[in-house]
Motif scaffolding. Structure first.
Motif, PDB file in Angstrom:
ATOM      1  N   LEU A 243       0.852  -1.223  -0.014  1.00  0.00           N
ATOM      2  CA  LEU A 243       0.032  -0.140  -0.036  1.00  0.00           C
ATOM      3  C   LEU A 243       0.813   1.185  -0.110  1.00  0.00           C
ATOM      4  O   LEU A 243       0.352   2.169  -0.451  1.00  0.00           O
ATOM      5  CB  LEU A 243      -0.826  -0.207   1.197  1.00  0.00           C
ATOM      6  CG  LEU A 243      -1.901  -0.795   1.248  1.00  0.00           C
ATOM      7  CD1 LEU A 243      -2.853  -0.958   2.654  1.00  0.00           C
ATOM      8  CD2 LEU A 243      -2.977  -0.706   0.229  1.00  0.00           C
ATOM      9  N   LEU A 244       1.958   1.228   0.741  1.00  0.00           N
ATOM     10  CA  LEU A 244       2.646   2.715   1.021  1.00  0.00           C
ATOM     11  C   LEU A 244       4.086   2.702   0.489  1.00  0.00           C
ATOM     12  O   LEU A 244       4.674   3.770   0.278  1.00  0.00           O
ATOM     13  CB  LEU A 244       2.822   2.720   2.647  1.00  0.00           C
ATOM     14  CG  LEU A 244       1.287   2.663   3.217  1.00  0.00           C
ATOM     15  CD1 LEU A 244       1.653   2.465   4.864  1.00  0.00           C
ATOM     16  CD2 LEU A 244       0.654   3.902   2.910  1.00  0.00           C
ATOM     17  N   ASP A 245       4.701   1.381  -0.271  1.00  0.00           N
ATOM     18  CA  ASP A 245       5.881   1.558  -0.829  1.00  0.00           C
ATOM     19  C   ASP A 245       7.000   2.357  -0.300  1.00  0.00           C
ATOM     20  O   ASP A 245       7.420   3.438  -0.660  1.00  0.00           O
ATOM     21  CB  ASP A 245       5.627   2.129  -2.351  1.00  0.00           C
ATOM     22  CG  ASP A 245       6.620   2.228  -2.974  1.00  0.00           C
ATOM     23  OD1 ASP A 245       7.811   1.217  -2.841  1.00  0.00           O
ATOM     24  OD2 ASP A 245       6.960   2.836  -3.946  1.00  0.00           O
ATOM     25  N   PRO A 246       7.370   1.924   1.424  1.00  0.00           N
ATOM     26  CA  PRO A 246       8.317   2.664   2.036  1.00  0.00           C
ATOM     27  C   PRO A 246       9.794   2.072   1.473  1.00  0.00           C
ATOM     28  O   PRO A 246       9.793   1.063   0.799  1.00  0.00           O
ATOM     29  CB  PRO A 246       8.163   2.115   3.267  1.00  0.00           C
ATOM     30  CG  PRO A 246       7.640   0.571   3.228  1.00  0.00           C
ATOM     31  CD  PRO A 246       6.605   0.832   2.056  1.00  0.00           C
ATOM     32  N   ARG A 247      10.644   3.178   1.511  1.00  0.00           N
ATOM     33  CA  ARG A 247      12.090   3.178   1.455  1.00  0.00           C
ATOM     34  C   ARG A 247      12.686   2.140   2.616  1.00  0.00           C
ATOM     35  O   ARG A 247      13.709   1.164   2.196  1.00  0.00           O
ATOM     36  CB  ARG A 247      12.836   3.957   0.901  1.00  0.00           C
ATOM     37  CG  ARG A 247      14.011   4.118   0.268  1.00  0.00           C
ATOM     38  CD  ARG A 247      14.864   5.317  -0.119  1.00  0.00           C
ATOM     39  NE  ARG A 247      13.713   6.176  -0.675  1.00  0.00           N
ATOM     40  CZ  ARG A 247      13.650   5.928  -2.077  1.00  0.00           C
ATOM     41  NH1 ARG A 247      14.305   5.233  -2.625  1.00  0.00           N
ATOM     42  NH2 ARG A 247      12.697   7.091  -2.706  1.00  0.00           N
ATOM     43  N   THR A 248      12.154   2.273   3.679  1.00  0.00           N
ATOM     44  CA  THR A 248      12.871   1.741   4.955  1.00  0.00           C
ATOM     45  C   THR A 248      11.728   1.176   5.845  1.00  0.00           C
ATOM     46  O   THR A 248      10.813   1.998   6.090  1.00  0.00           O
ATOM     47  CB  THR A 248      13.843   2.461   5.741  1.00  0.00           C
ATOM     48  OG1 THR A 248      14.694   3.129   4.566  1.00  0.00           O
ATOM     49  CG2 THR A 248      14.682   2.148   6.821  1.00  0.00           C
ATOM     50  N   LEU A 249      12.070  -0.113   6.488  1.00  0.00           N
ATOM     51  CA  LEU A 249      11.133  -0.637   7.368  1.00  0.00           C
ATOM     52  C   LEU A 249      11.933  -0.559   8.538  1.00  0.00           C
ATOM     53  O   LEU A 249      12.920  -1.172   8.700  1.00  0.00           O
ATOM     54  CB  LEU A 249      10.459  -1.965   7.142  1.00  0.00           C
ATOM     55  CG  LEU A 249       9.341  -2.108   6.114  1.00  0.00           C
ATOM     56  CD1 LEU A 249       9.190  -3.582   5.767  1.00  0.00           C
ATOM     57  CD2 LEU A 249       8.110  -1.374   6.778  1.00  0.00           C
ATOM     58  N   ILE A 250      11.409   0.235   9.763  1.00  0.00           N
ATOM     59  CA  ILE A 250      12.215   0.240  11.110  1.00  0.00           C
ATOM     60  C   ILE A 250      11.620  -0.466  12.164  1.00  0.00           C
ATOM     61  O   ILE A 250      10.409  -0.108  12.169  1.00  0.00           O
ATOM     62  CB  ILE A 250      12.284   1.856  11.373  1.00  0.00           C
ATOM     63  CG1 ILE A 250      13.088   2.620  10.356  1.00  0.00           C
ATOM     64  CG2 ILE A 250      13.154   1.868  12.679  1.00  0.00           C
ATOM     65  CD1 ILE A 250      13.040   4.101  10.502  1.00  0.00           C
ATOM     66  N   ILE A 251      12.042  -1.425  12.516  1.00  0.00           N
ATOM     67  CA  ILE A 251      11.466  -2.360  13.508  1.00  0.00           C
ATOM     68  C   ILE A 251      11.936  -1.977  15.061  1.00  0.00           C
ATOM     69  O   ILE A 251      13.146  -2.314  15.140  1.00  0.00           O
ATOM     70  CB  ILE A 251      11.540  -3.867  13.145  1.00  0.00           C
ATOM     71  CG1 ILE A 251      11.069  -3.977  11.575  1.00  0.00           C
ATOM     72  CG2 ILE A 251      10.781  -4.764  13.873  1.00  0.00           C
ATOM     73  CD1 ILE A 251       9.633  -3.976  11.409  1.00  0.00           C
ATOM     74  N   GLY A 252      11.070  -1.775  15.810  1.00  0.00           N
ATOM     75  CA  GLY A 252      11.317  -1.478  17.062  1.00  0.00           C
ATOM     76  C   GLY A 252      10.776  -2.326  18.226  1.00  0.00           C
ATOM     77  O   GLY A 252       9.760  -3.369  17.805  1.00  0.00           O
ATOM     78  N   GLY A 253      10.764  -1.949  19.457  1.00  0.00           N
ATOM     79  CA  GLY A 253       9.991  -2.492  20.572  1.00  0.00           C
ATOM     80  C   GLY A 253      10.494  -3.705  20.881  1.00  0.00           C
ATOM     81  O   GLY A 253      11.809  -4.104  20.601  1.00  0.00           O
ATOM     82  N   GLY A 254       9.837  -4.643  22.111  1.00  0.00           N
ATOM     83  CA  GLY A 254      10.562  -5.630  22.723  1.00  0.00           C
ATOM     84  C   GLY A 254      11.006  -6.820  21.844  1.00  0.00           C
ATOM     85  O   GLY A 254      11.931  -7.106  22.225  1.00  0.00           O
ATOM     86  N   LEU A 255      10.340  -7.140  20.927  1.00  0.00           N
ATOM     87  CA  LEU A 255      10.687  -8.126  20.166  1.00  0.00           C
ATOM     88  C   LEU A 255      12.061  -7.779  19.348  1.00  0.00           C
ATOM     89  O   LEU A 255      12.791  -8.796  18.944  1.00  0.00           O
ATOM     90  CB  LEU A 255       9.592  -8.425  19.052  1.00  0.00           C
ATOM     91  CG  LEU A 255       8.510  -9.480  19.479  1.00  0.00           C
ATOM     92  CD1 LEU A 255       7.694  -9.944  18.394  1.00  0.00           C
ATOM     93  CD2 LEU A 255       8.787 -10.454  20.542  1.00  0.00           C
ATOM     94  N   ALA A 256      12.129  -6.391  18.866  1.00  0.00           N
ATOM     95  CA  ALA A 256      13.486  -6.096  18.122  1.00  0.00           C
ATOM     96  C   ALA A 256      14.700  -6.294  18.981  1.00  0.00           C
ATOM     97  O   ALA A 256      15.770  -6.480  18.515  1.00  0.00           O
ATOM     98  CB  ALA A 256      13.284  -4.660  17.684  1.00  0.00           C
ATOM     99  N   GLU A 257      14.348  -6.281  20.111  1.00  0.00           N
ATOM    100  CA  GLU A 257      15.726  -6.646  21.129  1.00  0.00           C
ATOM    101  C   GLU A 257      16.120  -8.117  20.941  1.00  0.00           C
ATOM    102  O   GLU A 257      17.299  -8.554  21.304  1.00  0.00           O
ATOM    103  CB  GLU A 257      15.283  -6.389  22.658  1.00  0.00           C
ATOM    104  CG  GLU A 257      14.819  -4.652  22.811  1.00  0.00           C
ATOM    105  CD  GLU A 257      14.441  -4.873  24.359  1.00  0.00           C
ATOM    106  OE1 GLU A 257      14.599  -5.728  25.222  1.00  0.00           O
ATOM    107  OE2 GLU A 257      14.026  -3.579  24.749  1.00  0.00           O
ATOM    108  N   ALA A 258      15.561  -8.906  20.226  1.00  0.00           N
ATOM    109  CA  ALA A 258      16.197 -10.058  19.836  1.00  0.00           C
ATOM    110  C   ALA A 258      17.177 -10.204  18.777  1.00  0.00           C
ATOM    111  O   ALA A 258      17.743 -10.972  18.308  1.00  0.00           O
ATOM    112  CB  ALA A 258      14.934 -11.216  19.434  1.00  0.00           C
TER     113      ALA A 258
END
Length: 312
Positions: A243-258
């Motif tokens: 839908l949005l065609d982003p250049r970058t996906l930034i993943i954060g939050g608790g799960l990203a600490e893995a």
């Protein structure tokens, strides 16, 4: 030293800071929201915290804060300064900006959605720097996202933009609090992984971080739980990038600490699903749990800049 008050209100805890004009964190503090005492108690906790921060600024930085920014969860009408709805905190149509400004003797107050505010910080000073289009997706108790476009965060016509957690990825999946079944956040949030791993492991105290550790040690039950969550997350993210065609996906939050325990299979799962879509960079958030506070500080400074322009 000129500074602003920044508050990031979560479901169970609050992070706060005094932020200088250059974005420096001059002072940081944390408190519980006290939500077990009810919605009114949470509001009192926020107002008291802000007042204490103002006092700290007066004592240690030579004067009172010049503005305040607060980020809250749920549905937010930033222009009206109203926290429209927050299920975890029991709020409906709470005039947060008015209440906070009144407590702070008329100080200008900016109100923002927690994830969009965190996304503002990641976009300006974090992992999204230089990206004209990005999505910031923190994986916490729930899942939402911030849509970054040319240095601004898109709120949508009614302030509901970015609720990716309520994209249905498995129609026969678990019931969601929103009334649908199989929403992304029922399957791929940190809370969802915690529930699934506690059940699979038989340990009621186990959480998502424990699941990640078990994955790293090769536990087959943990690997199955993790794979299910990653597959659901990839399905939701591919819908978003279609839908949005982003250049970058930034993943954060608790799960990203893995770390790569999450990012390696996630990148592979997203790549496997894309067809005509351009594959974005998938990167970890850079600011950690300070993003909301930093973003609230940016909102406050932006508010002052806007007021100055209007006055001029």
């Amino acid at each position: 030293m000129r500074h602003v008050i920044a508050l990031d209100v979560g479901g169970t805890g609050m992070k706060a800071a005094l932020v200088g004009a250059d974005g420096t964190l001059l002072h940081e503090a944390r408190r519980a929201t006290g939500r077990e005492r009810g919605a009114d108690a949470v509001v009192r906790s926020i107002l008291d915290f802000a007042d204490d921060l103002r006092a700290h600024g007066r004592e240690h930085f030579g004067g009172s804060a010049v503005a305040a920014g607060v980020a809250v969860p749920g549905i937010v009408d930033s222009e009206a300064g109203v926290a429209v709805y927050a299920a975890n905190l029991g709020w409906r149509d709470l005039p947060m900006r008015e209440l906070l400004s009144e407590r702070l003797d008329g100080l200008p107050v900016a109100l923002g959605h927690d994830v969009r505010t965190g996304g503002l910080a990641e976009g300006r000073i974090g992992a999204g720097q230089g990206a004209d289009r990005f999505l910031f997706v923190p994986l916490g108790t729930g899942i939402s996202c911030a849509i970054g476009i040319d240095g601004a965060i898109e709120a949508g016509a009614h302030g509901y933009a970015g609720e990716i957690g309520h994209v249905v990825v498995r129609p026969d999946g678990p019931d969601c609090g929103c009334g649908q079944r199989g929403c992304l956040e029922t399957l791929a949030s940190a809370a969802a992984v915690t529930r699934a791993w506690a059940k699979a492991s038989g340990d009621r105290t186990a959480d998502a971080a424990d699941c990640a550790k078990a994955v790293e040690s090769g536990d087959p039950k943990a690997i199955a739980v993790w794979r299910d969550a990653v597959d659901a997350l990839a399905a939701g993210l591919v819908t978003a990038l279609t839908l949005l065609d982003p250049r970058t996906l930034i993943i954060g939050g608790g799960l990203a600490e893995a770390g790569e325990t999450l990012f390696t299979p996630l990148r592979a799962a997203v790549e496997e699903r894309v067809t005509f879509q351009k594959l974005p960079s998938i990167v970890p958030a850079a600011l950690g749990d300070t993003a909301g506070c930093l973003g609230a500080g940016l909102l406050a400074w932006d508010l002052l800049a806007t007021d100055s322009e209007v006055s001029a």
